[in-house]
Design a protein around this motif. Structure first.
Motif, short mmCIF file in Angstrom:
data_model
loop_
_atom_site.label_atom_id
_atom_site.label_comp_id
_atom_site.label_asym_id
_atom_site.label_seq_id
_atom_site.Cartn_x
_atom_site.Cartn_y
_atom_site.Cartn_z
N UNK A 70 -9.57 -16.46 38.76
CA UNK A 70 -9.75 -15.66 39.01
C UNK A 70 -8.77 -15.25 39.54
N UNK A 71 -8.81 -13.86 38.77
CA UNK A 71 -7.07 -12.99 38.73
C UNK A 71 -7.78 -11.98 39.27
N UNK A 72 -6.61 -10.90 39.83
CA UNK A 72 -6.63 -9.65 40.01
C UNK A 72 -7.46 -8.92 40.50
N UNK A 73 -7.96 -8.99 41.79
CA UNK A 73 -8.63 -8.53 42.61
C UNK A 73 -8.28 -7.10 42.90
N UNK A 74 -8.35 -6.04 42.34
CA UNK A 74 -8.34 -5.03 42.61
C UNK A 74 -9.23 -3.96 43.17
N UNK A 75 -9.47 -2.55 43.97
CA UNK A 75 -9.52 -1.88 44.09
C UNK A 75 -8.96 -0.12 43.37
N UNK A 76 -10.62 0.06 42.85
CA UNK A 76 -10.52 1.15 42.21
C UNK A 76 -11.01 2.98 42.37
N UNK A 77 -10.78 3.92 41.85
CA UNK A 77 -11.29 5.27 42.60
C UNK A 77 -12.33 4.99 41.83
#
Length: 907
Positions: A732-739
């Motif tokens: 698992x990698x790069x857990x992000x919140x995007x607009x």
């Protein structure tokens, strides 16, 4: 100021004895007893103290090599593993790619019978930076016969003075054999703690560089602000530090003499004890003197009144005026090789601003009157003064080419001129190579873009006139030094914009907007502030903003000093966890944040590996680490789940975010259950293809936050898990919140090349898929491993099938193009390899996801390469890309042998 330079203190000497597999070299001076076992340093003795590697008595640094291309004049790092640059010095052999800079960062002299060294052949310099300050650095070199200079890298990153050395007189023979040559050594000591050393010595073959760490006593004051040896410090700076352990009060010493500050005490304050027994860890000394170097010290006082004397730190206040860079000069006439540009390019000046006596480093007119020189700046400046180095040839005192009486005029447009009042007679040059400027002309705040010298008379009365150097100083009335830096990337959504105020600013007017022209014209929204900082309203993700600060003082003329337009770009997303911060140290291990099912009876998950490194460092989506999450829903386990609790609640609505993105990768041996996540305990199931849990490429999982029924303004827990059976491992990698939901990933289509026409076997490519070879562009190919040195990666960068690259041992090969391409054709010897192809952007960063290719992907055009059938691939991208990377297949072995990699330019 106390000297800040490397003092070369000589070191090691001859071999004395050989026993038990160890080589011991006894010292003539400085060093005694260096012990080498299996070609590696295990200890050394210096000034009566033994330093043992195993006890961490010696530390290694990070070594990099740098070259300065003639075209740019900008120091450029030669990154380990990349092609060797062109030679940038005349000394030494061509740069050696087989001797990377990082080879200096271990204690080896040889490994596997081969030299283990960092070579600086024919490039400019090498730098080593240590993790902890030091004042004692040991350098070992093969041969010890090079000549160059050393410079200390000070704690603020600036450089100390250059110290020249001749290897034969500095390095001492250790007697340790290094593949037919001996290892030589030297020790460098500094009068202040430094962070590293720069070695400028073309041909230098460094075996290892190590240092004695100088860690501060934990009871002493630490972390000074401004940093030790800082320069260009604001005049209004407030001193700050970190208190030592057990300190209850602090004594602050400040003065302009190192000796006074170092020697002062409560009983002998020497006029520099400025605060005694204060509680605060800051001190405001009020306005300090422009250009002055200050020394300061903070003694920590414990509850029992014990005093722990602090180190003496220093900083230098900003000058009142700064030199103008990039000045251009024209003249009425000039002798060949002695043009007016020499008066502003620093030629002939040494580090101490002493000018030499060479005519080619000066301006000399032809004698046609009138004699004049005109100087132009990049913009209008408020001028403070100018310095003049007059004519300085050896014959100057006899002939007198130097200017004597000079009319100086200034202009904003180069047409309308005004005279400078009170111009003094220009002092005569000395005709020696120690000549420093001896004429200063006050310009008293004159605002100008052009300055013109008309030489009315010379010291010898001759018609020819000469000047060595002219330097202009300006008063910084404009806003400068923006924070964030101009063109900064990945800026947070609520930054505080700051800058250095202009000298006479009474207030500031800040323009901010997304329209660069509007900001430049002053039509963008503006806010007046009294301090040199401004916090804008909420910004948007992934947006470039332009800003400008006008300095205002109505009591001056002009009352407004317009600023430069700067920019910054906000980050494209919010990072929830990219798994980069975890280490192998207790308290910061990945499984100590992501709590798994280890030790439970109902949770079959395990985060990380059982031995260090605990995070995954090979299979990553971005950065250098990902999280391994093992799951086993058998033997009584109904689910496998790992959960992270945030120390502070997170707002997942900030900036208008709408999507949580998770990247995961599986393993072919997995048995698939059902993947899910939980936000504050609210479960969201993965609705994609279950086969993704077995895929060896990264899957992008977008979760619409609107579908998560929880308080997204207060997220405290996040979990990832697999239930409904199955066992295996996920990365698992790069857990992000995007607009907004991420755009569809860029895709590659990989297919056999239709037709390939060439002049014959091992011939030249004429066309591919009907596209004439003249319309194709070639790239620059590098590999991190080449099985056969006679087939380097660069052989792929032509249309000649007779040369090819050879890659093996599960490594990678990368091809970059100068411009965007949409289709890439690969012609390979054999055409029988498999693996993955990863698209790249202009910076060589990953775009989209890697796409697999197999043996069946290759066409067979009917020509041979090196006696084997050729294979052809046509790689088409859904959007323009700048390069590709070949990656090994899941089994970890590849043997790609490309003879040609060419692209079709994007239209």
């Amino acid at each position: 100021m106390k000297a800040c330079f490397l003092a070369a203190s000589l070191a090691i000497a001859s071999l004395s004895t050989l026993f038990c597999g160890a080589v011991r070299a006894d010292a003539l001076a400085g060093f005694s007893d260096i012990t080498v076992v299996s070609d590696a340093i295990v200890s050394l003795r210096y000034e009566g103290t033994e330093y043992v590697v195993a006890n961490d008595d010696l530390m290694l640094g990070t070594t990099t090599r740098w070259y300065i291309p003639t075209a740019t004049g900008v120091p450029t790092q030669w990154v380990d593993g990349t092609p060797a640059p062109a030679a940038t010095t005349t000394a030494g052999a061509p740069p050696k790619p087989e001797d990377p800079g990082s080879e200096g960062d271990n204690f080896y002299f040889r490994r596997n019978g081969q030299n283990d060294m960092s070579s600086v052949d024919a490039i400019n310099f090498q730098e080593t930076v240590f993790p902890v300050p030091t004042d004692t650095i040991f350098v070992f070199e093969r041969g010890g016969n090079d000549t160059g200079t050393f410079q200390a890298i000070l704690l603020d990153g600036s450089l100390g003075a250059k110290v020249p050395f001749s290897g034969a007189s500095v390095y001492k023979d250790t007697g340790v054999d290094v593949a037919g040559q001996h290892a030589f050594g030297v020790v460098f000591t500094t009068t202040v703690r430094v962070k590293g050393v720069r070695i400028d010595a073309p041909g230098h073959d460094c075996l290892t560089i190590c240092a004695i760490p100088k860690r501060a006593d934990p009871k002493q004051s630490q972390n000074p602000q401004p940093p030790d040896v800082a320069t260009d410090v604001l005049r209004e700076a407030i001193l700050a530090w970190t208190a030592g352990e057990g300190a209850t009060t602090h004594d602050v010493y400040l003065g302009t003499s190192f000796e006074a500050v170092d020697g002062a005490s409560r009983t002998d304050p020497r006029g520099v004890l400025i605060s005694q027994g204060q509680a605060a860890e800051t001190y405001d000394p009020a306005a300090l003197t422009y250009g002055q170097t200050y020394y300061w010290r903070v003694d920590e006082v414990s509850a029992g009144a014990a005093i722990f004397k602090g180190a003496v730190w220093s900083f230098t206040i900003e000058p009142y005026a700064y030199p103008i860079r990039g000045v251009t000069a024209t003249a009425s006439s000039a002798q060949v090789g002695a043009g007016p540009e020499n008066t502003v390019n620093g030629s002939g000046l040494n580090a101490d601003d002493q000018h030499g006596v060479e005519l080619k480093q000066m301006w000399l007119s032809t004698g046609v009157l009138p004699n004049w020189v005109q100087f132009q700046f990049d913009k209008a400046y408020e001028l403070h003064e100018l310095w003049v180095w007059n004519s300085n040839q050896l014959i100057e005192t006899f002939v007198g080419f130097g200017a004597k009486n000079v009319t100086i005029e200034y202009s904003l447009d180069g047409s309308a001129w005004k005279p400078v009042a009170g111009v003094p007679e220009f002092a005569r040059g000395t005709g020696s190579d120690t000549y420093v400027h001896n004429t200063t002309v006050a310009l008293r705040g004159t605002v100008a873009k052009y300055v013109k010298f008309t030489i009315d008379s010379t010291w010898g009365g001759v018609p020819q006139c000469s000047l060595s150097e002219v330097r202009f100083f300006y008063v910084p009335v404009q806003a400068r030094a923006p924070v964030p830096n101009d063109a900064a990337k990945d800026v947070d959504l609520d930054p505080t914009l700051a800058w250095r105020a202009g000298r006479a600013a009474a207030s500031h007017k800040v323009y901010l907007g997304q329209d660069k022209d509007a900001v430049a014209k002053g039509t963008a929204p503006a806010t007046a502030v009294t301090e040199p900082s401004f916090t804008p309203a909420t910004l948007s993700f992934g947006t470039t903003y332009y800003w400008r600060v006008d300095e205002v003082n109505e009591a001056r003329t002009p009352g407004i000093s317009e600023g430069t337009v700067w920019s910054f770009t906000t980050k494209a997303y919010e990072v929830v966890d990219d798994f980069e911060s975890y280490t192998d140290d207790e308290g910061n291990r990945i499984y100590e944040t992501w709590i798994d099912g280890f030790g439970t009876t109902n949770n079959g998950s395990q985060v990380g590996y059982t031995q260090a490194p605990f995070a995954e460092r090979a299979l990553v989506h971005g950065g250098r680490q990902s999280m391994p999450l093992s799951y086993s829903n058998t033997g009584g386990f109904s689910l496998s789940e790992a959960e992270r609790t945030f120390a502070a609640a997170q707002d997942w609505t900030r900036g208008g975010v709408t999507t949580l993105t998770v990247y995961f990768r599986g393993d072919p041996n997995n048995t698939t259950g059902k993947l899910y996540l939980k936000v504050n305990g609210v479960k969201v199931a993965y609705n994609g293809d279950a086969a993704a849990l077995k895929a060896v490429t990264w899957t992008q999982w977008n979760v619409a936050l609107a579908s998560v029924n929880t308080n997204l303004k207060k997220v405290t827990r996040l979990a990832l898990g697999v239930d409904s059976g199955g066992q295996g491992i996920l990365y698992v990698d790069d857990l992000r919140l995007l607009p907004a939901a991420a755009a569809p990933a860029l895709k590659l289509t990989i297919a056999p090349a239709g037709t390939i026409k060439a002049t014959g076997n091992d011939g030249t490519v004429q066309s591919i898929n009907g596209i004439d070879a003249a319309k194709l562009v070639l790239g620059k190919t590098v590999a991190d491993y080449e099985k056969y040195p006679d087939h380097p990666a660069a052989h792929a960068d032509d249309l000649n099938l007779g040369t090819y690259a050879s890659l093996d041992e599960a490594k990678t090969i990368t091809t970059m193009f100068a411009g965007p391409v949409t289709t890439i054709f690969v012609i390979e010897r054999g055409g029988n390899d498999s693996g993955f192809i990863q698209p790249l952007d202009a910076a060589g960063q990953l775009l989209g996801e890697p796409q697999p290719f197999v043996t069946a992907s290759w066409s067979k055009p009917g020509v041979t390469i090196g006696g084997q059938a050729a294979g052809g691939l046509a790689i088409t991208s859904s959007a323009p890309i700048r390069g590709i990377k070949f990656l090994p297949p899941a089994g970890g072995v590849t043997g790609v042998d490309p003879a040609s990699i060419a692209g079709v330019p994007a239209q």
